[in-house]
Structure formats: structure tokens, C-alpha cells
Scaffold this motif. Sequence first.
Motif, mmCIF file in Angstrom:
data_model
loop_
_atom_site.group_PDB
_atom_site.id
_atom_site.type_symbol
_atom_site.label_atom_id
_atom_site.label_comp_id
_atom_site.label_asym_id
_atom_site.label_seq_id
_atom_site.Cartn_x
_atom_site.Cartn_y
_atom_site.Cartn_z
ATOM 1 N N VAL A 20 44.472 -30.279 10.840
ATOM 2 C CA VAL A 20 44.816 -29.215 10.071
ATOM 3 C C VAL A 20 44.632 -27.742 10.503
ATOM 4 N N ARG A 21 45.484 -26.792 9.757
ATOM 5 C CA ARG A 21 45.550 -25.545 10.042
ATOM 6 C C ARG A 21 45.023 -24.643 8.695
ATOM 7 N N ILE A 22 44.049 -23.790 9.109
ATOM 8 C CA ILE A 22 43.503 -23.202 8.146
ATOM 9 C C ILE A 22 44.211 -21.950 7.859
ATOM 10 N N VAL A 23 44.732 -21.738 6.492
ATOM 11 C CA VAL A 23 45.607 -20.535 6.250
ATOM 12 C C VAL A 23 44.850 -19.564 5.534
ATOM 13 N N LYS A 24 43.727 -19.779 4.788
ATOM 14 C CA LYS A 24 43.145 -19.011 4.024
ATOM 15 C C LYS A 24 41.607 -19.026 3.711
ATOM 16 N N ILE A 25 40.774 -18.233 3.905
ATOM 17 C CA ILE A 25 39.230 -18.337 3.799
ATOM 18 C C ILE A 25 38.745 -17.413 2.796
ATOM 19 N N GLU A 26 38.230 -17.785 1.717
ATOM 20 C CA GLU A 26 37.621 -16.954 0.867
ATOM 21 C C GLU A 26 36.203 -17.397 0.327
ATOM 22 N N TYR B 73 43.762 -25.024 3.541
ATOM 23 C CA TYR B 73 44.503 -25.553 4.735
ATOM 24 C C TYR B 73 45.613 -26.403 4.443
ATOM 25 N N ARG B 74 46.484 -26.941 5.518
ATOM 26 C CA ARG B 74 47.669 -27.416 5.731
ATOM 27 C C ARG B 74 47.547 -28.478 6.747
ATOM 28 N N TYR B 75 48.358 -29.508 6.385
ATOM 29 C CA TYR B 75 48.268 -30.626 7.467
ATOM 30 C C TYR B 75 49.415 -30.108 8.613
ATOM 31 N N VAL B 76 48.876 -30.821 9.969
ATOM 32 C CA VAL B 76 49.708 -30.406 10.837
ATOM 33 C C VAL B 76 50.172 -31.954 11.379
ATOM 34 N N PRO C 203 40.469 -32.632 12.392
ATOM 35 C CA PRO C 203 40.172 -31.772 13.138
ATOM 36 C C PRO C 203 40.674 -30.277 12.792
ATOM 37 N N VAL C 204 40.003 -29.426 12.720
ATOM 38 C CA VAL C 204 40.557 -28.051 12.696
ATOM 39 C C VAL C 204 41.145 -27.307 14.092
ATOM 40 N N THR C 205 42.595 -27.355 14.123
ATOM 41 C CA THR C 205 42.810 -26.904 15.360
ATOM 42 C C THR C 205 43.707 -25.414 15.344
ATOM 43 N N VAL C 206 43.773 -25.060 14.256
ATOM 44 C CA VAL C 206 44.396 -23.464 14.001
ATOM 45 C C VAL C 206 43.723 -22.967 12.993
ATOM 46 N N ILE C 207 43.432 -21.678 13.121
ATOM 47 C CA ILE C 207 42.979 -20.667 12.066
ATOM 48 C C ILE C 207 44.100 -19.490 11.990
ATOM 49 N N GLU C 208 44.793 -19.537 10.736
ATOM 50 C CA GLU C 208 45.679 -18.585 10.725
ATOM 51 C C GLU C 208 45.493 -17.163 9.905
ATOM 52 N N HIS C 209 44.347 -17.514 9.285
ATOM 53 C CA HIS C 209 43.624 -16.467 8.501
ATOM 54 C C HIS C 209 43.375 -15.314 9.178
ATOM 55 N N SER C 210 43.741 -13.947 8.970
ATOM 56 C CA SER C 210 43.316 -12.958 9.609
ATOM 57 C C SER C 210 42.254 -12.104 9.190
ATOM 58 N N PHE C 211 41.218 -11.856 9.921
ATOM 59 C CA PHE C 211 39.874 -11.218 9.546
ATOM 60 C C PHE C 211 39.981 -9.768 9.802
#
Length: 300
Positions: free
Chosen positions: A87-93, A78-81, A113-121
Amino acid sequence: FEMCYNLSSIYLESTTPPTAYSPNVFTWLMEGATTFIVDKEAIAAYKASSVWERYNIYCEEELVDYTYTDGYDVTWTYRYVYSNSSVRIVKIEGYSTDIDAPATLPWKEQQLPVTVIEHSFSGDKNLVSVDLSKTSIITTPSFSYCSSLETVLLPSTLESIGDYAFAGNEWNYEECNKLASIEIPASVKSIGEGAFQYCRNLNSIDLSKVETIGDYAFREACIISADLSSATSIGYNAFNYNRDGSIEPFFKINNTTPATLKSGAFPSNSMFLVPGSAITDYKTANVWSDYASRIFGSDV
């Protein structure tokens, strides 16, 4: 910068957005792939500026990757906003069939808080269950072609469901999810184009707080009942499907003002229950008139 296909990042030192006379200044740059890096105090100005608003605008602090591995050995990158200290999550493994997204993730000495999830499922054929209810996201990541997906929990902060977010495959039933129901939070005001198209197990849904429903949003989803009381705009083929006509879809509408309707929005054999005082308005409204014989009134 025309045709600079591999240009991944551009630094802009000016705190005032340079005048870009047209989007063609960056012709052929991938709008989702090229990052523009500016001073953190200038982020808001760039994001609000014509042309620049189309691109990914970040400060350097927002491009640093952090990782956290939870008790289930799932690793969240994740990365800081900067704009809202989240934070925005960019990858989930490391997950297998289930996703349980955390409410917060550690950043320096804080829990943000997690406000964005950019990882595509998209295309994950093993994913069965997704719980996003603890997050603070305002729009959904992509779950298209997740053929095993059965359960999705959405957060109360959600404002929109993105284009093709849960879409299945028109030509391959095996690439359509198994969603039989999904609870749309009252906070959701828009559902994007094709968001649930070809979700062939989805029959009934409460859309009573949704205002905008995009083109093809529920095409071939076989919706047989829905509350559309807050809808102000319903897109082309939004609820249409190819069926033998043995089932008559039922739509309840409490609004006395007919929503703007595009052609083919509903199956021709649909039935509509509208406020008794608004029957004439619905039967004579543009496109609604195509369904005039199927519109019935009730004092709601």
C-alpha cells in the motif's frame, strides 16, 4: 493534449503502450498530477516504456481510497499497489507533533506492507518526531521547512533520500529544522539535490555506504566530519558553506579510486584522509587537485 491544464486522468485501453514520439505529446500536463489508467496487466509495460515512464501509471484498483484510524486517532488514507501487493499512503490526518508510521495497513482481508508515503509534511511547523523505521519505503517523503523537527528514524529498506527532503530555508533560519543527527541506513545509495541544505544544526553524519551525493545536498549544513568511503559522485557545492574558517571539516575516504567531483563540493579548508597508496591519484584528479594541499594519506 497541449495546455490541457485541468486534465486529471486519461484511460488507455491498449495493453501495449502507444508510441509517443516525444514528451511534447502531453506538453503542459503536470507530470505529478495527471493519472494514466491502464489494465493492471499492462502496468509494467507502460512504466518501462520511453515517455510513458515519466507519468503516473495506475490500474483502477490502485485508485480506490481506504482509510484506517489508529489508537492515537491518526487517520491514514492509502491505496493498493498492484505490482508488489503493498500500500501507498496518500494522506495522513489527525497527528500533532509525532508521526509513527505503521509497518502494515489492512486491505480487504490482508495486512499489506507500507512501501510508499506520498503525503508531504513540507512546512509543518509542529512536527517534532518521525518514525518511519517499521515501513518498507525506498525513498523519503518531503520534510522540508519543518522547523520543529528534531528526530527522524529511517527504515532499513530505504534506498534514496529525495531532493530537498529535509531542506531548510536559506533566508529564514526559523524555517530550518532542528536535526542535530540522523542515522542513514546502510541501504541508502543516493542522497538527492539539496536534501539537507540549510540543516544548520547537522554537524556530523555517516555516509560511508552512500554512492551518489547530489548538488547542494549538505550546503550550509555545517558538516564538520563525514565518512565518504563509498562515494562515486559528489555534486556541486554538496558540502560547502559560508563560515569564518575557524573549523576545518574532516572527510574520511577509504576508496582508492577518487569519486567524480563537481566544483565547490567542499569548503576550501577541508581536510581529507585517503588511502596512502592513492594520495597521488587524489591530488591529481580533476577538481580534487583544488584541495591537493589538504589531502593526507593513511594506510587504511
